[in-house]
Design an enzyme around this catalytic site. Structure first.
Site, mmCIF file in Angstrom:
data_model
loop_
_atom_site.group_PDB
_atom_site.id
_atom_site.type_symbol
_atom_site.label_atom_id
_atom_site.label_comp_id
_atom_site.label_asym_id
_atom_site.label_seq_id
_atom_site.Cartn_x
_atom_site.Cartn_y
_atom_site.Cartn_z
ATOM 1 N N GLN A 194 20.401 -85.621 20.416
ATOM 2 C CA GLN A 194 21.779 -86.138 20.462
ATOM 3 C C GLN A 194 22.076 -86.874 21.766
ATOM 4 O OE1 GLN A 194 23.354 -82.036 20.028
ATOM 5 N NE2 GLN A 194 24.907 -82.629 21.525
ATOM 6 N N GLU B 218 38.129 -78.124 19.484
ATOM 7 C CA GLU B 218 38.798 -79.386 19.151
ATOM 8 C C GLU B 218 38.609 -80.449 20.230
ATOM 9 O OE1 GLU B 218 42.870 -78.477 18.178
ATOM 10 O OE2 GLU B 218 42.341 -77.951 16.108
ATOM 11 N N LYS C 77 38.016 -78.281 29.540
ATOM 12 C CA LYS C 77 36.812 -77.562 29.955
ATOM 13 C C LYS C 77 35.582 -78.215 29.330
ATOM 14 C CE LYS C 77 38.418 -73.606 31.971
ATOM 15 N NZ LYS C 77 37.887 -72.904 33.148
ATOM 16 N N HIS D 23 33.914 -72.026 25.832
ATOM 17 C CA HIS D 23 32.968 -71.329 24.938
ATOM 18 C C HIS D 23 33.415 -69.879 24.709
ATOM 19 C CE1 HIS D 23 30.163 -74.463 26.718
ATOM 20 N NE2 HIS D 23 30.039 -74.669 25.427
ATOM 21 N N SER E 218 31.010 -78.483 30.033
ATOM 22 C CA SER E 218 29.834 -78.206 30.862
ATOM 23 C C SER E 218 29.571 -79.362 31.822
ATOM 24 C CB SER E 218 28.613 -77.965 29.966
ATOM 25 O OG SER E 218 28.881 -76.908 29.071
ATOM 26 N N GLN F 49 33.245 -84.741 16.479
ATOM 27 C CA GLN F 49 32.122 -83.877 16.082
ATOM 28 C C GLN F 49 32.576 -82.827 15.074
ATOM 29 O OE1 GLN F 49 29.191 -81.956 18.992
ATOM 30 N NE2 GLN F 49 30.613 -80.281 18.679
#
Length: 251
Positions: free
Chosen positions: A59, A146, A182, A35, A184, A151
């Protein structure tokens, strides 16, 4: 000092007073260096930087997945301050969905493949919330990683289809030193599974075919949803325990 704005009305009132280009990074929080890379790009290319944090329930096709999504507000705020974010849009569900999700945005082709085939309704929720966020924030540029390539492609398509006045800026996947993309969700991995997770990247970059990659991951103890080669990229989704990991690389 970062401005924290909770409702669309509050944000729009603040937005009217901003001058110069606005760069926007939409997130669900649990911020990490991936992020931060989006925020750094936004800061470099715009006069104003906006971050949104909203764990979007529409979602999540699995309610349990939604319930265990990591919430790290204090850390997120520090990361926003370090990266010189001007404002955080931090709405609640009733503010984002006053219609209780009666209206939604759907794409009926590419969204049915890859992740869409395994997560019914997922991309409807993504596209719907992103359109709402764009309408509130009114950004000039919006930044997406990416790592979530499907999405990213669908959001670009939505912007083109609806003549939306925002430039979608792709940012390369940020990886750990061991190659793991990476995410979450990495916070939810057990220590043992965290050691095993980098096998995904190693496998999809070295296997000759997607079938070979799928077999290798299964043999390594992953529950593979798919490994598929599409349009010059290799996409993968696989589970370790209760955690679902996705990645993609150019081939």
């Amino acid at each position: 000092m970062v401005q924290v704005l909770r409702t669309p009305a509050e944000f729009k009132a603040w937005r009217k007073n901003q001058t110069g280009n606005v760069g926007f990074v939409p997130t669900m929080g649990a911020l990490h260096s991936g992020h931060e890379e989006l925020l750094k790009n936004a800061r470099r290319e715009n006069q104003v930087v906006v971050l949104s944090i909203f764990v979007n329930p529409t979602q999540f096709n699995d309610p349990k997945d939604f319930e265990k999504y990591p919430l790290t507000w204090d850390q997120d705020l520090k990361i926003a301050e370090t990266n010189k974010v001007d404002a955080i849009f931090y709405p609640r569900y009733p503010d984002m969905y006053p219609d209780e999700y009666r209206y939604k945005v759907s794409e009926n082709s590419y969204s049915q493949l890859l992740d869409g085939a395994h997560r019914p309704g997922h991309f409807d929720g993504v596209l719907s919330v992103v359109m709402k966020l764009f309408n509130v924030v009114a950004p000039d540029k919006a930044y997406f990683g990416e790592k979530d390539f499907q999405q990213l492609t669908l959001i670009k398509g939505m912007v083109d289809a609806f003549f939306m006045d925002v430039e979608i800026v792709p940012v390369a996947t940020v990886r750990e030193n061991d190659g793991l993309a990476k995410s979450s969700r990495n916070l939810l991995l057990t220590p043992e599974d965290r050691q095993k997770a980098p096998i995904i990247y190693k496998t999809i970059t070295t296997a000759k075919t997607s079938e070979e990659a799928a077999k290798a991951l299964t043999a390594a103890g992953f529950a593979v949803d798919y490994v598929t080669d599409v349009h010059g990229r290799r996409f993968v989704a696989a589970r370790l325990g209760a955690v679902r990991l996705i990645d993609n690389v150019q081939i």
